[in-house]
Write a protein that holds these residues in place. Structure first.
Motif, PDB file in Angstrom:
ATOM      1  N   TYR A   1     -12.876   9.093  20.959  1.00  0.00           N
ATOM      2  CA  TYR A   1     -12.673   7.350  21.494  1.00  0.00           C
ATOM      3  C   TYR A   1     -11.328   7.233  21.007  1.00  0.00           C
ATOM      4  CZ  TYR A   1     -17.742   6.886  23.057  1.00  0.00           C
ATOM      5  OH  TYR A   1     -18.393   6.638  23.342  1.00  0.00           O
TER       6      TYR A   1
ATOM      7  N   TYR B   1     -13.517   6.654  25.522  1.00  0.00           N
ATOM      8  CA  TYR B   1     -13.793   7.734  26.102  1.00  0.00           C
ATOM      9  C   TYR B   1     -13.086   9.330  25.976  1.00  0.00           C
ATOM     10  CZ  TYR B   1     -16.102  12.201  24.126  1.00  0.00           C
ATOM     11  OH  TYR B   1     -16.740  13.968  23.327  1.00  0.00           O
TER      12      TYR B   1
ATOM     13  N   GLY C   1     -19.832  11.836  23.204  1.00  0.00           N
ATOM     14  CA  GLY C   1     -19.164  10.563  24.205  1.00  0.00           C
ATOM     15  C   GLY C   1     -20.138   9.658  25.003  1.00  0.00           C
TER      16      GLY C   1
END
Length: 463
Positions: free
Chosen positions: A277, A270, A296
């Motif tokens: 990502y 992340y 994330g």
């Protein structure tokens, strides 16, 4: 007389020439000089490779035709010069004696055959469930789940273990542990000849916090996060294990975390700076995809490497079309949803949670890709509970059903057995924090749920 003598000398010369030629052929023929695993060696039951070292280069096709395993497992041979390596595509059977037979007739690159075959055996360890105990400042233990009244085996004696991850073949266990004021990375070799040689330091991190170790499936790379001192912003690093060279795959000015490898060897992590990502491919760390995600949270790869499920926090506004009349306090609130990211044939993103009154977390795919385990709780006041329950569903979001029914407990850290329909998970009481966390096992075939160990966290299977 002279003719007879000449014929005699000629016959002797011819015999000597034949003997010399045969001797030369014997010398030029390949010999099997070394094998790994060695005779009688005990190895993890994961994808342990078999290596054969010959006296001269050999033919790959001939190796594949003349080497046999019992019990057999699928896999591929690769020959580089005089070394032949078999890499299984699935684990060896656990708690098994594997017989390796190399038949005579195996051909060298020069066409000459192996004159003498060889047979030997190696033994595989049972599949074990590893965990950390006690939760604060503990060590790594392992339990043979299939054995009645099995005694846990203590794998480390360092204390202060904060996280760990086994290699794909189960031989190595990489872990983060307190090291003075910082947190450093260590590795445990389960095949080491002695306990004193089993653990060594991989990276001394000084005052930094080195966490989330993640070895690649092929064993070549180690990804981890490193924070600059206590509370420092984390950044994912990638170490090439053969020479401990740091790879410049990620932007140094971005805050990155949570590295995870796909079964095919791509790395996702992340990027908090870029809000998404990153998906990177060895050996140069080329970015192959960017998956938008604002928060994330935890993520998991699909077994085929073509999809990723990740958590994203969503702001739910009661006045929005997605809100329901009984949303908590009728005020905006955050809810964690499961998002499925697909890469092929086109990149797409699907909300698997769907309902704004639900919150999902900690996804984990089963090895065959049929099931997705996750933790779920309801957010509306009529169904809200302190804990989060274990749920299962198909990866497309269908057939979602609840497994556990303990409203005061959080269920998390889901770990699928590599070959059997077993799911291990941690359970913590959200209403009484004096009660120690527990590790449980769920059998998908029988529906049985049983506690394995108390005062423990982080279940991980060791193949």
């Amino acid at each position: 007389m002279m003719k007879r003598r000449w014929l005699t000398f000629a016959g002797i010369g011819l015999a000597l020439a034949v003997i010399v030629a045969l001797a030369a052929a014997v010398v030029a023929a390949p010999r099997l000089e070394a094998v790994s695993p060695a005779q009688g060696e005990q190895v993890p039951s994961g994808a342990v490779v078999v290596r054969l070292t010959f006296s001269r280069p050999v033919q790959e096709v001939s190796v594949a035709a003349h080497v046999h395993f019992a019990p057999d497992v699928p896999g591929k041979w690769a020959v580089k010069g005089s070394t032949a390596t078999f890499t299984p595509s699935q684990p060896w059977p656990p708690s098994e004696t594997v017989t390796v037979t190399v038949e005579s007739g195996l051909k060298a690159a020069n066409g000459l055959p192996l004159l003498k075959g060889q047979t030997w055996t190696f033994n595989t360890m049972p599949t074990m469930l590893a965990y950390v105990s006690p939760p604060e400042g503990g060590d790594i233990y392992a339990l043979a789940v299939g054995e009645a009244q099995a005694t846990p085996e203590q794998l480390t004696h360092t204390g202060g273990v904060l996280d760990f991850a086994p290699s794909a073949d189960g031989r190595f266990v990489y872990f983060s542990a307190r090291d003075g004021v910082g947190v450093s990375l260590f590795v445990l070799d389960r095949a080491a000849p002695s306990a004193s040689a089993a653990v060594r330091q991989v990276i001394a991190c000084g005052t930094d916090q080195c966490l989330s170790p993640a070895p690649s499936p092929d064993g070549r790379w180690l990804a981890y996060t490193r924070g600059d001192g206590p509370g420092g912003a984390p950044r994912v690093h990638v170490l090439r294990l053969e020479d401990h060279q740091e790879m410049p795959w990620l932007p140094a000015d971005h805050s990155t975390r949570a590295p995870i490898w796909s079964p095919e060897g791509q790395l996702a992590c992340y990027d908090a700076t870029g809000k998404g990502y990153l998906v990177l491919a060895p050996p140069d760390g080329k970015t192959v995809a960017f998956l938008t995600n604002d928060t994330g949270e935890s993520a998991a790869w699909a077994p085929d490497g073509r999809a990723l499920v990740a958590i994203e926090m969503r702001l739910i506004k009661p006045s929005s079309p997605n809100a329901t009349p009984n949303a908590p306090s009728q005020a905006p609130y955050l809810a964690a949803h499961l998002w499925l990211y697909r890469f092929a044939p086109v990149q797409s993103r699907t909300d698997l949670t769907r309902d704004p009154d639900l919150e999902d977390a900690t996804p984990a795919f089963s090895p065959d890709g049929r099931w997705l385990a996750f933790g779920r709780k309801a957010l509306d006041p009529a169904h809200w509970t302190p804990g989060r329950q274990l749920w299962l569903m198909h990866p497309d979001g269908s057939y979602a059903h609840q497994v556990t029914h303990a409203p005061n407990k959080n269920h998390l850290d889901f770990a699928w057995h590599p070959t059997l329909p077993l799911l291990a998970y941690a359970s913590t009481d959200q209403t009484d924090f004096t009660r120690p966390p527990e590790i449980w096992l769920y059998n998908l075939q029988t529906g049985e749920q049983r506690m394995l160990v108390s005062n423990a966290i982080m279940p991980r299977w060791l193949p």
